[in-house]
Write a protein that holds these residues in place. Structure first.
Motif, PDB file in Angstrom:
ATOM      1  N   ASP A   1      -1.670 -42.131 -55.770  1.00 11.86           N
ATOM      2  CA  ASP A   1      -1.101 -43.345 -54.835  1.00 11.86           C
ATOM      3  C   ASP A   1      -0.276 -44.357 -55.882  1.00 11.86           C
ATOM      4  N   PRO A   2       0.505 -44.991 -55.485  1.00 13.13           N
ATOM      5  CA  PRO A   2       1.487 -45.941 -56.297  1.00 13.13           C
ATOM      6  C   PRO A   2       0.592 -46.854 -57.116  1.00 13.13           C
ATOM      7  N   GLY A   3       0.819 -47.070 -58.319  1.00 14.03           N
ATOM      8  CA  GLY A   3       0.016 -48.045 -59.019  1.00 14.03           C
ATOM      9  C   GLY A   3      -1.386 -47.539 -59.349  1.00 14.03           C
ATOM     10  N   GLN A   4      -1.918 -46.508 -58.937  1.00 19.59           N
ATOM     11  CA  GLN A   4      -3.225 -46.281 -59.193  1.00 19.59           C
ATOM     12  C   GLN A   4      -3.598 -44.783 -60.118  1.00 19.59           C
ATOM     13  N   GLY A   5      -2.323 -44.218 -60.450  1.00 16.95           N
ATOM     14  CA  GLY A   5      -2.546 -43.118 -61.395  1.00 16.95           C
ATOM     15  C   GLY A   5      -3.233 -41.875 -60.610  1.00 16.95           C
ATOM     16  N   LEU A   6      -3.739 -41.137 -61.188  1.00 16.91           N
ATOM     17  CA  LEU A   6      -4.219 -40.033 -60.569  1.00 16.91           C
ATOM     18  C   LEU A   6      -5.768 -40.148 -60.391  1.00 16.91           C
ATOM     19  N   ARG A   7      -6.355 -39.587 -59.286  1.00 16.10           N
ATOM     20  CA  ARG A   7      -7.782 -39.918 -59.203  1.00 16.10           C
ATOM     21  C   ARG A   7      -8.283 -38.472 -58.668  1.00 16.10           C
ATOM     22  N   LEU A   8      -9.526 -38.028 -59.341  1.00 15.00           N
ATOM     23  CA  LEU A   8      -9.780 -36.580 -59.105  1.00 15.00           C
ATOM     24  C   LEU A   8     -10.754 -36.315 -57.870  1.00 15.00           C
ATOM     25  N   ILE A   9     -10.393 -35.538 -57.208  1.00 20.84           N
ATOM     26  CA  ILE A   9     -11.134 -35.321 -55.876  1.00 20.84           C
ATOM     27  C   ILE A   9     -12.028 -34.222 -55.864  1.00 20.84           C
ATOM     28  N   TYR A  10     -11.782 -33.153 -56.326  1.00 22.95           N
ATOM     29  CA  TYR A  10     -12.725 -31.937 -56.602  1.00 22.95           C
ATOM     30  C   TYR A  10     -12.381 -31.024 -57.711  1.00 22.95           C
ATOM     31  N   TYR A  11     -13.082 -30.463 -58.521  1.00 24.33           N
ATOM     32  CA  TYR A  11     -12.815 -29.595 -59.248  1.00 24.33           C
ATOM     33  C   TYR A  11     -13.910 -28.205 -59.540  1.00 24.33           C
ATOM     34  N   SER A  12     -13.046 -27.213 -59.894  1.00 26.86           N
ATOM     35  CA  SER A  12     -13.955 -25.929 -60.077  1.00 26.86           C
ATOM     36  C   SER A  12     -13.696 -25.407 -61.222  1.00 26.86           C
TER      37      SER A  12
ATOM     38  N   TYR B   1     -16.364 -31.985 -70.104  1.00 17.31           N
ATOM     39  CA  TYR B   1     -15.226 -31.175 -70.613  1.00 17.31           C
ATOM     40  C   TYR B   1     -14.333 -30.946 -69.555  1.00 17.31           C
ATOM     41  N   GLY B   2     -13.233 -30.595 -69.642  1.00 16.15           N
ATOM     42  CA  GLY B   2     -12.303 -30.411 -68.744  1.00 16.15           C
ATOM     43  C   GLY B   2     -11.705 -31.475 -67.766  1.00 16.15           C
ATOM     44  N   LYS B   3     -12.529 -32.368 -67.394  1.00 15.28           N
ATOM     45  CA  LYS B   3     -12.317 -33.502 -66.659  1.00 15.28           C
ATOM     46  C   LYS B   3     -11.451 -34.683 -67.125  1.00 15.28           C
ATOM     47  N   LEU B   4     -10.192 -35.149 -66.988  1.00 17.27           N
ATOM     48  CA  LEU B   4      -9.534 -36.087 -67.267  1.00 17.27           C
ATOM     49  C   LEU B   4      -9.651 -37.328 -66.488  1.00 17.27           C
ATOM     50  N   THR B   5      -9.532 -38.263 -66.952  1.00 15.16           N
ATOM     51  CA  THR B   5      -9.363 -39.864 -66.362  1.00 15.16           C
ATOM     52  C   THR B   5      -8.082 -40.067 -66.788  1.00 15.16           C
ATOM     53  N   PHE B   6      -7.175 -40.573 -65.688  1.00 18.21           N
ATOM     54  CA  PHE B   6      -5.876 -41.101 -66.008  1.00 18.21           C
ATOM     55  C   PHE B   6      -6.084 -42.648 -66.008  1.00 18.21           C
ATOM     56  N   GLY B   7      -4.818 -43.118 -66.578  1.00 18.69           N
ATOM     57  CA  GLY B   7      -4.602 -44.485 -66.573  1.00 18.69           C
ATOM     58  C   GLY B   7      -3.731 -44.586 -65.035  1.00 18.69           C
ATOM     59  N   GLN B   8      -3.304 -46.011 -64.867  1.00 18.43           N
ATOM     60  CA  GLN B   8      -2.370 -46.325 -63.692  1.00 18.43           C
ATOM     61  C   GLN B   8      -1.031 -45.834 -63.878  1.00 18.43           C
ATOM     62  N   GLY B   9      -0.386 -45.596 -65.151  1.00 17.13           N
ATOM     63  CA  GLY B   9       0.838 -45.010 -65.151  1.00 17.13           C
ATOM     64  C   GLY B   9       1.887 -46.303 -65.630  1.00 17.13           C
ATOM     65  N   THR B  10       2.907 -45.880 -66.285  1.00 14.93           N
ATOM     66  CA  THR B  10       3.796 -46.831 -66.527  1.00 14.93           C
ATOM     67  C   THR B  10       5.185 -46.266 -66.401  1.00 14.93           C
ATOM     68  N   ILE B  11       6.040 -46.821 -65.342  1.00 19.60           N
ATOM     69  CA  ILE B  11       7.477 -46.507 -65.057  1.00 19.60           C
ATOM     70  C   ILE B  11       8.284 -46.908 -66.115  1.00 19.60           C
ATOM     71  N   LEU B  12       8.873 -45.854 -66.851  1.00 17.36           N
ATOM     72  CA  LEU B  12       9.914 -46.202 -67.698  1.00 17.36           C
ATOM     73  C   LEU B  12      11.413 -46.404 -67.238  1.00 17.36           C
ATOM     74  N   THR B  13      11.996 -47.037 -67.531  1.00 16.85           N
ATOM     75  CA  THR B  13      13.668 -47.417 -66.904  1.00 16.85           C
ATOM     76  C   THR B  13      14.411 -47.550 -68.081  1.00 16.85           C
TER      77      THR B  13
END
Lengths: 113, 115
Positions: free
Chosen positions: A38-49, B100-112
């Protein structure tokens, strides 16, 4: 070519309907993931296998379901219980080993009408 | 639990200028850190990753990042911006152990990048 395919690219759904998003990989990866963006929220994990016939909930699993009957495939069903399903959905895969790169598909944009 | 904070949701630079995208992490265990890039309506592509081998990591397209444990940072830089660098950039952390294997992402930065 090896990679991850997601279909369809755009999907429209009426409220109250379930819809299934496809994710297929031919990279021989053990692990597969579904993210919601979603805009401004990054990626959020739903499920993984991490292996066939096994999967775990991520951070936002409510209103979603998955299956992993084949190594190559990890479909995501967005159910009518998901309160705000309009989003961009990304599928990824990796070997599952620590620090290994996750490879992403091109995404499916779901819009609820 | 691990988390990532990207400072600045939008960064704008001139073509040829330095690119600096900031990422700070929080992790209870030694982290592994990643930078991904996303072009509009596409999936993510790995730029580079830190796996504890070297603190300065070089990636694709001229990008690099330096892991600074004392500052809990992993900022992404490029000496000279190109128009093709315009995209959204995500920092991500993978904690070891059972995560292991699970990533936590930041909110993102849009570069112009402007001419």
């Amino acid at each position: 070519d090896g990679g991850i395919t997601q279909s369809p690219k755009y999907l429209f759904r009426k409220e109250g309907q379930n819809v299934t998003l496809s994710c297929e990989q031919n990279l021989n990866h053990d692990a597969m993931y579904w993210y919601r963006q979603d805009p401004g929220q990054g990626l959020r994990l739903i499920y993984y296998s991490q292996i066939v016939n096994d999967f775990q909930k991520g951070d936002i699993a409510e209103g979603y379901s998955v299956s992993r009957e084949k190594k190559e495939s990890f479909p995501l069903t967005v159910t009518s219980a998901q309160k705000n399903p309009t989003a961009f959905y990304l599928c990824a895969s990796s070997t599952g080993r620590i620090t290994d790169t996750q490879y992403f598909g091109p995404g499916t944009r779901l819009t609820v009408l | 639990a691990q988390s990532v904070t990207q400072l600045g949701s939008h960064v704008s630079v001139s073509e040829g200028a330095l690119v600096l995208l900031r990422c700070n992490y929080s992790s209870s265990v030694p982290p592994y850190l990643f930078w991904y890039v996303q072009y509009p309506n596409q999936g993510l592509q790995l730029l580079l990753k830190y796996t504890s081998a070297a603190t300065l990591v070089k990636g694709i397209n001229g990008f690099e990042a330096e892991f600074k444990k004392s500052e809990t940072s992993f900022h992404l830089t490029k000496p000279s911006a190109h128009m093709s660098d315009a995209a959204e950039y995500f920092c991500a952390v993978e904690a070891g152990g059972t995560s292991y294997g699970k990533l936590t992402f930041g909110q993102g930065t849009i570069l112009t990048v402007h001419p």
